[in-house]
Design an enzyme around this catalytic site. Structure first.
Site, short mmCIF file in Angstrom:
data_model
loop_
_atom_site.label_atom_id
_atom_site.label_comp_id
_atom_site.label_asym_id
_atom_site.label_seq_id
_atom_site.Cartn_x
_atom_site.Cartn_y
_atom_site.Cartn_z
N HIS A 101 71.39 4.24 -44.97
CA HIS A 101 70.65 4.82 -46.09
C HIS A 101 69.66 3.76 -46.58
O HIS A 101 70.07 2.63 -46.91
CB HIS A 101 71.59 5.17 -47.25
CG HIS A 101 72.48 6.33 -46.98
ND1 HIS A 101 72.13 7.63 -47.27
CD2 HIS A 101 73.72 6.41 -46.43
CE1 HIS A 101 73.11 8.45 -46.94
NE2 HIS A 101 74.09 7.73 -46.41
N ASN A 161 64.84 12.93 -45.34
CA ASN A 161 66.15 13.42 -45.75
C ASN A 161 66.09 14.87 -46.20
O ASN A 161 65.11 15.29 -46.81
CB ASN A 161 66.62 12.55 -46.92
CG ASN A 161 68.07 12.18 -46.82
OD1 ASN A 161 68.88 13.00 -46.43
ND2 ASN A 161 68.37 10.95 -47.15
N HIS A 209 77.91 9.44 -36.96
CA HIS A 209 76.81 8.83 -36.22
C HIS A 209 76.27 7.74 -37.16
O HIS A 209 75.89 8.04 -38.30
CB HIS A 209 75.73 9.90 -35.94
CG HIS A 209 74.60 9.44 -35.07
ND1 HIS A 209 74.00 10.27 -34.14
CD2 HIS A 209 73.95 8.26 -34.96
CE1 HIS A 209 73.03 9.62 -33.52
NE2 HIS A 209 72.97 8.39 -34.02
N GLN A 218 77.85 3.64 -44.61
CA GLN A 218 79.23 4.10 -44.82
C GLN A 218 79.82 4.21 -43.43
O GLN A 218 79.59 5.21 -42.73
CB GLN A 218 79.22 5.41 -45.58
CG GLN A 218 78.66 5.24 -47.00
CD GLN A 218 78.37 6.55 -47.68
OE1 GLN A 218 77.62 7.36 -47.15
NE2 GLN A 218 78.93 6.74 -48.86
N HIS A 233 74.40 5.57 -39.53
CA HIS A 233 73.11 5.77 -40.19
C HIS A 233 73.02 4.88 -41.43
O HIS A 233 73.96 4.77 -42.21
CB HIS A 233 72.84 7.23 -40.56
CG HIS A 233 73.91 7.92 -41.34
ND1 HIS A 233 75.13 8.28 -40.80
CD2 HIS A 233 73.95 8.34 -42.63
CE1 HIS A 233 75.87 8.89 -41.72
NE2 HIS A 233 75.18 8.94 -42.85
#
Lengths: 190, 190
Positions: free
Chosen positions: A133, A62, A129, A118, A131
């Site tokens: 977490h 990240n 896109h 989300q 993803h």
């Protein structure tokens, strides 16, 4: 913010993995760089930030992790919404998140994981896109446990701004991220 | 709290689904009740709260939903941590969440989804049984988007207290939950 804590035992284990992985690690990198590039929404991702990949999914470090080991797992195909993934992509994405989460949690000596998507702008998604977490969690890592989610939302916005504006990376250099990715890559060679 | 909003068109669609599903809906209920019961950690779940099930996963309505359509998707097997699921269970769980999320989002005329696992006690998990929170999201449903996560944590604690103490259900009766589950069940017959 918490500091990375690695015991002597963990370091030894990592070193041993690295020794074992000298050839295979090279092969993995070679496969990752030749098979395709990695996109994240409209952005191209430096392969040095990617530490694990399958033909359908990839995992990357990240730009500004909230906690040690906060990584993202994405489908290789640019798909904005979770429902747009094929069954194979959905399965592969979550099997990747499961594998990545388990190893990153152990590596960081954590005891739980937060896994969240989300999915869509009204859920706080900033980069269109899919993803996941993945965040290793420890007791007391946030004063109030739920503060992590507000922080995820804040980081989503920052990430987009950073990628949009291609600003200087104040918090993390590509070298720092590549080094972290290299450490994580070795977890998948053993 | 938000109110359930269903347009005339959606109601018509639901009615049509119900008509089509008179026989098959009965078959689904029959299959669900005869194949096995549903457990959620140490608790037994009333099958009337369950609106969709596969041989490996099930989806149920919530004792105290945060938003209309806030449901839980669980593996049938009592598994505390995400990494303990088999590959088949992991795939099935998320394919179920994908299907459930998509239909519940449409039913509630939402435009996004929050999908989250609190995987382990340090991540806020209160009932030691893997469960995905699926929440349809709309613009402005929470004043600050990230407040939903704090609310999830609060509801996790309440849920456990409720189940532990078997208190009177002030917020939702089994009849109310069964009615909601029945509505959702019809979404999977068409």
């Amino acid at each position: 913010m918490l500091k990375l804590q690695v015991s002597g035992k963990a370091i030894l284990s990592t070193v041993r993995c690295r020794r074992q992985a000298r050839v295979s690690g090279k092969a993995i990198l070679s496969t990752m760089s030749t098979s395709s590039s990695f996109v994240f929404g409209p952005y191209k991702i430096d392969p040095r930030e990617v530490f694990y990949a399958t033909p359908l999914s990839y995992a990357m470090v990240n730009l500004r992790p909230l906690l040690p080991g906060h990584v993202l797992v994405c489908p290789r195909r640019l798909v904005p919404r979770f429902t747009d993934l094929t069954a194979d992509e959905t399965s592969d994405l979550w099997l990747t998140a499961q594998k990545v989460g388990s190893r990153i949690e152990t590596f960081h000596k954590a005891s739980s994981l937060t896994l969240a998507i989300q999915d869509g702008p009204q859920a706080g998604q900033s980069v269109p896109h899919v993803h996941i977490h993945v965040l290793p969690r420890k007791g007391g890592d946030f004063e109030k446990n739920d503060e992590i989610y507000g922080a995820i939302d804040e980081k989503e916005k920052e990430l987009k701004q950073k990628l949009d504006l291609d600003k200087d990376r104040v918090d993390r250099s590509i070298e720092e991220m590549a080094d972290e990715a290299s450490q994580y890559r070795s977890l998948f060679d053993c």
